[in-house]
Scaffold this motif. Structure first.
Motif, PDB file in Angstrom:
ATOM      1  N   ALA A 234       0.825  -1.209   0.000  1.00 56.12           N
ATOM      2  CA  ALA A 234       0.000   0.000   0.000  1.00 56.12           C
ATOM      3  C   ALA A 234       0.857   1.255   0.000  1.00 56.12           C
ATOM      4  CB  ALA A 234      -0.928   0.000   1.217  1.00 56.12           C
ATOM      5  N   ARG A 235       2.123   1.168   0.375  1.00 53.47           N
ATOM      6  CA  ARG A 235       2.969   2.359   0.412  1.00 53.47           C
ATOM      7  C   ARG A 235       3.155   2.965  -0.965  1.00 53.47           C
ATOM      8  NH1 ARG A 235       8.353   0.166   2.778  1.00 53.47           N
ATOM      9  NH2 ARG A 235       7.712  -1.627   1.547  1.00 53.47           N
ATOM     10  N   THR A 236       3.100   2.152  -2.006  1.00 54.86           N
ATOM     11  CA  THR A 236       3.483   2.643  -3.316  1.00 54.86           C
ATOM     12  C   THR A 236       2.427   3.467  -3.994  1.00 54.86           C
ATOM     13  OG1 THR A 236       2.739   0.570  -4.301  1.00 54.86           O
ATOM     14  CG2 THR A 236       5.057   0.721  -3.712  1.00 54.86           C
ATOM     15  N   TRP A 308      -4.344  -4.198   6.898  1.00 51.57           N
ATOM     16  CA  TRP A 308      -2.912  -4.378   6.617  1.00 51.57           C
ATOM     17  C   TRP A 308      -2.552  -5.828   6.387  1.00 51.57           C
ATOM     18  CZ3 TRP A 308      -1.907   0.318   5.556  1.00 51.57           C
ATOM     19  CH2 TRP A 308      -2.537   1.350   6.262  1.00 51.57           C
ATOM     20  N   ASP A 309      -3.343  -6.777   6.957  1.00 50.09           N
ATOM     21  CA  ASP A 309      -3.025  -8.187   6.729  1.00 50.09           C
ATOM     22  C   ASP A 309      -3.380  -8.632   5.319  1.00 50.09           C
ATOM     23  OD1 ASP A 309      -5.782  -8.198   6.955  1.00 50.09           O
ATOM     24  OD2 ASP A 309      -5.874  -9.698   8.549  1.00 50.09           O
ATOM     25  N   ARG A 310      -3.942  -7.734   4.530  1.00 51.55           N
ATOM     26  CA  ARG A 310      -4.174  -8.053   3.116  1.00 51.55           C
ATOM     27  C   ARG A 310      -2.850  -8.230   2.382  1.00 51.55           C
ATOM     28  NH1 ARG A 310      -9.006  -8.320  -0.301  1.00 51.55           N
ATOM     29  NH2 ARG A 310      -8.125  -8.828  -2.313  1.00 51.55           N
ATOM     30  N   ASP A 311      -1.831  -7.487   2.817  1.00 52.30           N
ATOM     31  CA  ASP A 311      -0.570  -7.426   2.085  1.00 52.30           C
ATOM     32  C   ASP A 311       0.564  -8.208   2.732  1.00 52.30           C
ATOM     33  OD1 ASP A 311      -2.036  -5.538   0.667  1.00 52.30           O
ATOM     34  OD2 ASP A 311      -1.155  -3.853   1.752  1.00 52.30           O
ATOM     35  N   THR A 312       0.429  -8.533   4.017  1.00 58.09           N
ATOM     36  CA  THR A 312       1.571  -9.060   4.738  1.00 58.09           C
ATOM     37  C   THR A 312       1.101  -9.913   5.906  1.00 58.09           C
ATOM     38  OG1 THR A 312       3.496  -8.433   6.089  1.00 58.09           O
ATOM     39  CG2 THR A 312       1.636  -6.915   6.089  1.00 58.09           C
ATOM     40  N   ASP A 313       1.944 -10.833   6.329  1.00 58.54           N
ATOM     41  CA  ASP A 313       1.677 -11.602   7.537  1.00 58.54           C
ATOM     42  C   ASP A 313       2.076 -10.831   8.788  1.00 58.54           C
ATOM     43  OD1 ASP A 313       0.651 -13.791   6.174  1.00 58.54           O
ATOM     44  OD2 ASP A 313       2.649 -14.659   5.864  1.00 58.54           O
ATOM     45  N   ASP A 314       2.611  -9.632   8.615  1.00 56.26           N
ATOM     46  CA  ASP A 314       2.991  -8.765   9.725  1.00 56.26           C
ATOM     47  C   ASP A 314       2.222  -7.452   9.598  1.00 56.26           C
ATOM     48  OD1 ASP A 314       4.224  -7.356  11.764  1.00 56.26           O
ATOM     49  OD2 ASP A 314       6.077  -6.985  10.637  1.00 56.26           O
ATOM     50  N   GLY A 317       3.791  -4.356  11.260  1.00 54.79           N
ATOM     51  CA  GLY A 317       4.934  -3.850  10.506  1.00 54.79           C
ATOM     52  C   GLY A 317       4.495  -3.153   9.235  1.00 54.79           C
ATOM     53  N   GLY A 318       3.473  -3.698   8.568  1.00 57.90           N
ATOM     54  CA  GLY A 318       2.963  -3.043   7.368  1.00 57.90           C
ATOM     55  C   GLY A 318       2.409  -1.673   7.669  1.00 57.90           C
ATOM     56  N   PHE A 319       1.656  -1.548   8.759  1.00 54.02           N
ATOM     57  CA  PHE A 319       1.129  -0.237   9.151  1.00 54.02           C
ATOM     58  C   PHE A 319       2.261   0.743   9.437  1.00 54.02           C
ATOM     59  CE2 PHE A 319       0.320   2.636  12.676  1.00 54.02           C
ATOM     60  CZ  PHE A 319      -0.754   3.377  12.203  1.00 54.02           C
TER      61      PHE A 319
END
Length: 358
Positions: A234-236, A308-314, A317-319
């Motif tokens: 999502a950062r991009t 955030w768990d849509r993109d990562t298992d963490d 950390g994603g947030f």
């Protein structure tokens, strides 16, 4: 989780006057003041507080609270189920125990490679539990909708369950989310249909109803559907595909509506945290970083696993990575309408929506 409970009160007191949260202030999926005692008691093997909490939501027709609390209690029971086992043994016909047990059954099978077959097997018991619930309670039917969605139910079966849910509560947010996700899964290019459904539901809902945030969830499904994005982070930002360009004004309108809803809640409010986390996610994907920075300020220390768990298992950390990027360029903002500015190339998202995600 217990550490999070103990830190919640102190973090909430520190965040009365909102300020940028430090990494060590952030709380993932922290419960609100009503849910926290029930979870602490469940950790000690006691079901009484959970039973009283859910009974209160049923008596007061707090369907959105009931839905969220039942989902959180079921998620806790995946790892600590003794309290639920005792509750069901002592009160086998309790509608609240049956609700949590049905929710737990869906949770347990959702991530299995055999999800479709397993959920088909539990649908009869989930529907039976819903049929024994009160005549006004839509939440067990929302659980049945999730089970049917995960099982790949035919349209006629899903519509039958949908009619039962909305007949009980025409503006229940969770039931509408389940229907929205079913629509999204039914067509790989159904963004317009999803937005139509969400916008109609929001327009017909009372001013304070949570379902008025449904267009934001529709925007999320549009921005994360396989093939509509070009990345997994999502950062991009940079929602550049034809589908997103086509619907960009509606995506911005959905975000603007959610900003208004966010403003109706106090800053650093755990109940509003999921709305604000989802709103930050969508705003970043639309490259509206200035608006995202304001929502991060209002969110305070409260982080929710979804989205955030849509993109990562963490998800935490994603947030934190997204928050750092927003802070790095808070003055950047995409136009309110029109085509988003291009971003770095990304790969497509895969489906990881949980059955309990609001």
């Amino acid at each position: 989780m217990l550490r999070a409970f103990l830190r919640t009160a102190a973090a909430r007191a520190r965040s009365r006057a909102p300020r940028p949260a430090q990494d060590d202030d952030v709380l993932l999926d922290a419960p609100d003041d009503r849910l926290a005692p029930a979870l602490v008691a469940a950790a000690q093997g006691e079901h009484g507080p959970a039973a009283r909490l859910l009974a209160g939501t049923r008596d007061d027709s707090e369907w959105d609270h009931r839905d969220r609390y039942a989902t959180r209690l079921a998620a806790f029971a995946r790892f600590r189920s003794e309290w639920l086992d005792t509750w069901r043994a002592t009160a086998p016909d309790d509608p609240d125990a049956l609700l949590v047990a049905a929710r737990l059954a869906v949770h347990r099978h959702w991530d299995s490679p055999a999800r479709t077959e397993l959920l088909r097997q539990v649908i009869p018991s989930v529907v039976a539990a819903a049929e024994t619930a009160g005549p006004a309670d839509p939440v067990p039917w929302r659980t049945a909708l999730d089970a049917a969605r995960g099982a790949g139910a035919e349209h006629a079966e899903f519509e039958r369950l949908w009619e039962q849910a909305v007949r009980r509560s025409p503006h229940h947010y969770g039931s509408h989310v389940a229907a929205l996700e079913y629509l999204a899964a039914a067509s790989s290019d159904g963004h317009g249909e999803c937005l139509d459904f969400a916008e109609t539901a929001a327009q017909e809902a009372p001013e304070e109803a949570l379902v008025r945030a449904l267009p934001l969830h529709a925007a999320f499904t549009c921005l994360t559907a396989t093939g509509t994005g070009s990345g997994t982070d999502a950062r991009t930002g940079g929602a550049t595909t034809a589908a997103v360009r086509t619907h960009r004004p509606r995506l911005d309108a959905a975000a603007d509506r959610a900003i208004t809803l966010s403003a109706a809640h106090p800053a650093a409010d755990p109940w509003a945290a999921e709305l604000r986390n989802l709103l930050v996610y969508v705003l970043v994907r639309l490259e509206r970083h200035q608006d995202a920075a304001e929502q991060l300020r209002l969110t305070g220390p409260y982080v929710t696993s979804f989205p955030w768990d849509r993109d990562t298992d963490d998800p935490l950390g994603g947030f934190l990575r997204v928050r750092a990027d927003v802070r790095a360029h808070p003055g950047e903002a995409a136009p309110a309408t029109g085509t988003a500015a291009p971003g770095r190339p990304r790969n497509g998202y895969g489906e990881r929506v949980r059955p309990g995600d609001h």
